[in-house]
Every structure is written in structure tokens, then in C-alpha cells.
Design an enzyme around this catalytic site. Structure first.
Site, PDB file in Angstrom:
ATOM      1  N   CYS A  92      -0.627  -3.540   5.760  1.00 46.60           N
ATOM      2  CA  CYS A  92      -0.408  -2.297   5.002  1.00 46.60           C
ATOM      3  C   CYS A  92      -1.449  -1.197   5.130  1.00 46.60           C
ATOM      4  O   CYS A  92      -1.072  -0.028   5.203  1.00 46.60           O
ATOM      5  CB  CYS A  92      -0.186  -2.635   3.541  1.00 46.60           C
ATOM      6  SG  CYS A  92       1.361  -3.525   3.329  1.00 46.60           S
ATOM      7  N   GLY A 116       8.596  -9.504  -1.912  1.00 50.06           N
ATOM      8  CA  GLY A 116       9.812  -9.873  -2.644  1.00 50.06           C
ATOM      9  C   GLY A 116       9.750 -11.304  -3.163  1.00 50.06           C
ATOM     10  O   GLY A 116      10.062 -11.551  -4.337  1.00 50.06           O
ATOM     11  N   LYS A 166      -7.308 -12.323   6.439  1.00 51.34           N
ATOM     12  CA  LYS A 166      -8.274 -12.605   5.379  1.00 51.34           C
ATOM     13  C   LYS A 166      -8.062 -14.052   4.979  1.00 51.34           C
ATOM     14  O   LYS A 166      -7.085 -14.679   5.420  1.00 51.34           O
ATOM     15  CB  LYS A 166      -8.071 -11.667   4.180  1.00 51.34           C
ATOM     16  CG  LYS A 166      -6.700 -11.819   3.521  1.00 51.34           C
ATOM     17  CD  LYS A 166      -6.458 -10.813   2.424  1.00 51.34           C
ATOM     18  CE  LYS A 166      -7.120 -11.207   1.132  1.00 51.34           C
ATOM     19  NZ  LYS A 166      -6.560 -10.472  -0.033  1.00 51.34           N
TER      20      LYS A 166
END
Ligand SMILES: NC(=O)C1=CN([C@@H]2O[C@H](COP(=O)(O)OP(=O)(O)OC[C@H]3O[C@@H](n4cnc5c(N)ncnc54)[C@H](O)[C@@H]3O)[C@@H](O)[C@H]2O)C=CC1
Ligand SMILES: O=C(O)[C@H]1O[C@H](OP(=O)(O)OP(=O)(O)OC[C@H]2O[C@@H](n3ccc(=O)[nH]c3=O)[C@H](O)[C@@H]2O)[C@H](O)[C@@H](O)[C@@H]1O
Length: 468
Positions: free
Chosen positions: A278, A18, A341
Site C-alpha cells: 500500500c 476483507g 515485515k
């Protein structure tokens, strides 16, 4: 009907998606007022401060350019909903922890609460956009909630507009997306809503990159894209195990395979395993969907991608123990990198967490360093957000201010995140401060193996058997 003009956008959920997504919309569409809302006061305060709640290259500049002009961050969810003509729902959709589908299905509670709130406080018609990643046909339940709770005369059109940005490159991805996907009902009203959202993106995204499809295809495409990306990593990681056993080199194999134009060279880097909030969640969601649709073979196929990832993380941790002569009890092990990452401070599902837990269960002393992750976040991760007591592990963990400090006296240095700074460390100096034999485990295939070996390190790299 006259085309719908979007003047005010509200985004519910000021998180990794968002925040950057709607900040970029504010930058690219100066005539649209964008308000990003969240229930989390601390998060909103941080968005309004000089210290943004997420680390993302280029994000500071975008926020600073538009904040207070046409970009606002607020906890007044109701006001922002009431004033907007288009609302992005960008709340978290984690894996369910309990109840039906626990461990697989998406927890849609946050999404449903936000949807209910939209219906309750809206006094005019609105376009509601699913930005969160959701199971196929979620828009249908959103519609039912909206219609059952709306005021007379308020109509809602629901669009699916999944986000494909990757953390660490979010701003770049948003500025020049490979595609923007918009799913809508194929009715006149649905197509009008779709056009309204297209008009927002077409301020900077070339029209040929804005794809319009049906609602269910759009929802499923997002799960499919993440599943297929993760599948590539699990495939290359599975091959890395074969490389280690045969003396082949996974970077060479991936290079040769990726040269095939049908395959492409991206996303073929072997690693300690994929992390992030995710990939695992979305694949498990797909597994659950497949099982619910009575497609057990399909479920089994996708589940294997996650299983291979677990195997890779375990395999790497075992390799460290095995190489250190089958015991690490009392030995000092440095873990370089805690984020999942490089170029992000996000640690959700980071492989470093499982690898550190493995070392701690073997009674090693672990030193940790990450350039972006805070000490308090590392403790939250190590204690599984308070579910595991910190006291027993505290004496065995040291969180350091630099890589050099973490490596001092370490019997093994384990690179888990591919931060660029690890390439240019003073490895000679580090070597001088390590007991012999000094081991480096490169879980990201990022270090100059030969140079390290020349210094004197024994180097173990994922996907490289080193057989004569
Ligand atoms: N993190 C990523 O890189 C990507 C995430 N996604 C998807 O986007 C969605 C959001 O992900 P993130 O931004 O990473 O999550 P996040 O956890 O960083 O942010 C979600 C925010 O929503 C807020 N929230 C929850 N319910 C609310 C409500 N009823 N009213 C107001 N605020 C509420 C939470 O307080 C939280 O700050 C997920 O579905 C995720 O799968 C999609 C693409 C990329
Ligand atoms: O839905 C999402 O959340 C997002 O998930 C991923 O983005 P992200 O998880 O932020 O980062 P990636 O670059 O995809 O990396 C995911 C994990 O895979 C690992 N990885 C990636 C690429 C690779 O070749 N090898 C590899 O091990 C990374 O180190 C990391 O742990 C997708 O790339 C995005 O398109 C998607 O929008």
C-alpha cells in the site's frame, strides 16, 4: 425514518483486508450474518480449510470461533450481494500498469466490476461501503454506476470506511482501532446509512473513536495517513544515510527526536526501506491526483517519499557489494527474511525482492530463508510473476528450510525482515560455518551488534557509521 438495522453483511474481496475485518465483525456482532465472497476459488477454499490463505497472528482463532455460525466464505458473489443489507467492497486497487496514469493512478477496474455487479443483482436497497483504498471522489463514480444499472425501487447509499489495520497486527488493530472513519454524504439518507454502519462498529468500538466526516474527506484521509506514515520512514531513512557518513547513530537520533511529544516515538525505525502493497501505491496515487489537479509542486513533494525509499533499498544493496571488496560475483550471500515485515507471509513490494535481484545481477549465489513465505511465492516474486524467465537465475538461488542452513558458508548474512527468531539464532555456530571475514548486514537494526562483534563477525548496520 426508522433507523436501518444491519442484519446481513456481504464483503466482496476475501483478501488481507476483507478476510480479517469481516471475520472480526462476525466475532463482535454475533447477530449479524457475515458472508465474505471472492471470485478466487482457491482463496475461498483456503478460508474454509484449516490452512487459512493469509498468516496473521490471532486470525485462526477468530475464524474458527465464528465460521459456519455467522461467518461464511463463498464464491457465490451474486447470492451474498442479493441477501445483504450492507456490502463492503474490499477488492484490490493496485497501481495501473498500462493506459492513462500507468505507474501512478489506481486501477479501479476491480472496484468498478464489483460495483456493477451489486447494481445488477440487487433487488432491494443497500448500503455500499468503500473499504478499498481509493482516490478522492471515487464514491461519485460508484454512485453513477449504481444508479445507471439499478432496478426500479433499489436505492444505494455509499459510505467510505477506509481500513487502517497493519499486517502482522491486524487482529489487534481491529479489536482496538485508534479510530474508525466513516464518510457519508451529508444528506438525511447519507447520515442514516452512516448511523447504520456506526451501529455495527459500536458493538465493540467506543463511540468517541468512531469519526464521521464527509465522503471526500474520508477518502482523502486514508491516502493522507499512508503518505504521512511512509514519509516518516523516508525521513528517518534519509537521516540514516547522514548517520553512516558522520558516525551518528540513527536509533539514538530517532529516540531523541521521538521523545518530543509533538512527534511521538512510533514509526521511526530506520530500515532497508518500506515495503507492502500500500504505501508506494497510495503515494503514487496521491502524486497522480495532485498532478491531475494541476498541483505539480505537491506531486513532486510526495513523489520524493517514494524516491527516497528506492534510494534506501539501492544504497543498502550497494553497501553490501562495496563492503565485500566491490565484488560479490560467485560469492554466497544469505538473505534472512522475504516478507515485507515480520509476522506476515505477505511479500508484496518487499525490499528483499529488489535486494535479491541486485545481488543476482552482480552474479552472487543467493540463499534465502523466511519462516512464513512459501518457496513457490519466492519464485513468483523473483520472476515477477512469470515475466522474467526462471531458468537463468535458478542455479544461483537456494531456498532454505532454516536460517542456519541459509547462512552456512555465506560470506555475508543480510537481514532484511525483522523476524524475532533471527535475534535468538545460534550465532556462534553460524560463525563457525562461515568463511572469514564473516559479515552480517543488519538492515533492521535488530541484532545485538556488540555480541556479534565479540563472536568475530564484522557487522554493518543501517544508520550506524561506527567511526571512532
Ligand atoms: N493489505 C492491507 O494491509 C491493507 C489494504 N488496504 C486496501 O484494501 C484493499 C484490498 O487490499 P487487500 O485485501 O490487501 O487485497 P487482496 O488482493 O489481498 O484481496 C482482494 C481480493 O478481492 C478479490 N476480488 C477482486 N475483484 C473481485 C470481484 N469483482 N468480486 C469478488 N472478488 C473480487 C480478489 O480476488 C482478491 O482476493 C486495497 O484497496 C488496499 O489498498 C487497506 C488497508 C490495509
Ligand atoms: O493501507 C495499508 O495497507 C496499511 O499500510 C500500513 O500497514 P502495513 O503496510 O501492513 O505495515 P506497516 O507496519 O505500516 O509497515 C510498512 C512498511 O514500513 C516498514 N517500517 C515500518 C515502520 C518503521 O518504523 N519503519 C519501517 O521501515 C515496515 O517494515 C514495512 O516494510 C499502515 O501502517 C496501515 O495503517 C495501513 O492500513
Amino acid at each position: 425514518m426508522a433507523p436501518i438495522t444491519v442484519k446481513k453483511i456481504c464483503c466482496i474481496g476475501a483478501g488481507y483486508v476483507g478476510g480479517p475485518t469481516c471475520a472480526v465483525i462476525a466475532l463482535k456482532c454475533p447477530n449479524i450474518i457475515v458472508t465474505i465472497v471472492d471470485l478466487n476459488q482457491a482463496r475461498i477454499d483456503a478460508w474454509n480449510s484449516d490452512n487459512l490463505p493469509i498468516y496473521e497472528p490471532g486470525l485462526d482463532e477468530v475464524v474458527k470461533a465464528r465460521r459456519g455460525k455467522n461467518l461464511f466464505f463463498s464464491t457465490d458473489v451474486d447470492k451474498a450481494i442479493a441477501e445483504a443489507d450492507l456490502i463492503f467492497v474490499s477488492v484490490n486497487t493496485p497501481t495501473k500498469k498500462s493506459g492513462i496514469g500507468a505507474g501512478f493512478a489506481a486501477d479501479l477496474n476491480y472496484l468498478q466490476l464489483a460495483t456493477r455487479r451489486i447494481a445488477e443483482v440487487s433487488t432491494s436497497s443497500k448500503i455500499v461501503v468503500e473499504k478499498s483504498t481509493v482516490p478522492c471522489r471515487t464514491a461519485e463514480s460508484m454512485r453513477t454506476i449504481l444508479e445507471a444499472n439499478s432496478k426500479p425501487g433499489c436505492h444505494f447509499q455509499i459510505l467510505s470506511n477506509p481500513e487502517f489495520l497493519a499486517e502482522g497486527t491486524a487482529i489487534q488493530d481491529l479489536f482496538a482501532p485508534d479510530r474508525v472513519l466513516i464518510g457519508s454524504l451529508q444528506t438525511d439518507e447519507g447520515l442514516d446509512a452512516c448511523k447504520a454502519l456506526m451501529s455495527v462498529y459500536s458493538n465493540w468500538v467506543p463511540t468517541e473513536r468512531i469519526l464521521t466526516v464527509g465522503l471526500w474527506s474520508s477518502e482523502l484521509s486514508k491516502l493522507a495517513a499512508n503518505a504521512m506514515l511512509a514519509q516518516r520512514i523516508s525521513s528517518v531513512n534519509a537521516l540514516s544515510a547522514i548517520c553512516e557518513a558522520t558516525g551518528a547513530n540513527i536509533d539514538e537520533v530517532a529516540f531523541a527526536v521521538g521523545k518530543d511529544s509533538r512527534m511521538g516515538s512510533k514509526f521511526l525505525k530506520a530500515s532497508v526501506g518500506f515495503g507492502g502493497s500500500c504505501f508506494q501505491k497510495d503515494i503514487l496515487n496521491l502524486v497522480y491526483l495532485s498532478e491531475s489537479l494541476h498541483l505539480p509542486e505537491v506531486a513532486k513533494y510526495w513523489r520524493a517519499v517514494v524516491e527516497m525509499n528506492e534510494y534506501q533499498k539501492d544504497r543498502f544493496a550497494h553497501k553490501v557489494v562495496e563492503t565485500l571488496f566491490n565484488t560479490i560475483t560467485g560469492k554466497k550471500i544469505a538473505i534472512l527474511g522475504w516478507a515485507f515485515k515480520k509476522d506476515t507471509g505477505d511479500t508484496r513490494e518487499s525490499p528483499s525482492i529488489s535486494i535479491a535481484n541486485h545481488f543476482l545481477s552482480e552474479k552472487a549465489r543467493v540463499t534465502l530463508y523466511d519462516p512464513q513465505v512459501t518457496e513457490s511465492q519466492i519464485w513468483l516474486d523473483l520472476t515477477n510473476y512469470g515475466e522474467v524467465p526462471a531458468e537463468p537465475i535458478k542455479p544461483h538461488v537456494t531456498i532454505c528450510e532454516s536460517a542456519e542452513e541459509a547462512c552456512k558458508g555465506a560470506e555475508a548474512i543480510v537481514v532484511c525482515t525483522e523476524w524475532d527468531e533471527f535475534k535468538t539464532l545460534d550465532w556462534e555456530k553460524i560463525y563457525k560455518n562461515c568463511p572469514r571475514p564473516a559479515f552480517v548486514f543488519d538492515g533492521r537494526l535488530m541484532l545485538d551488534r556488540k555480541a556479534l562483534q565479540k563472536i568475530g563477525f564484522s557487522v554493518v548496520t543501517i544508520g550506524s557509521g561506527d567511526r571512532p
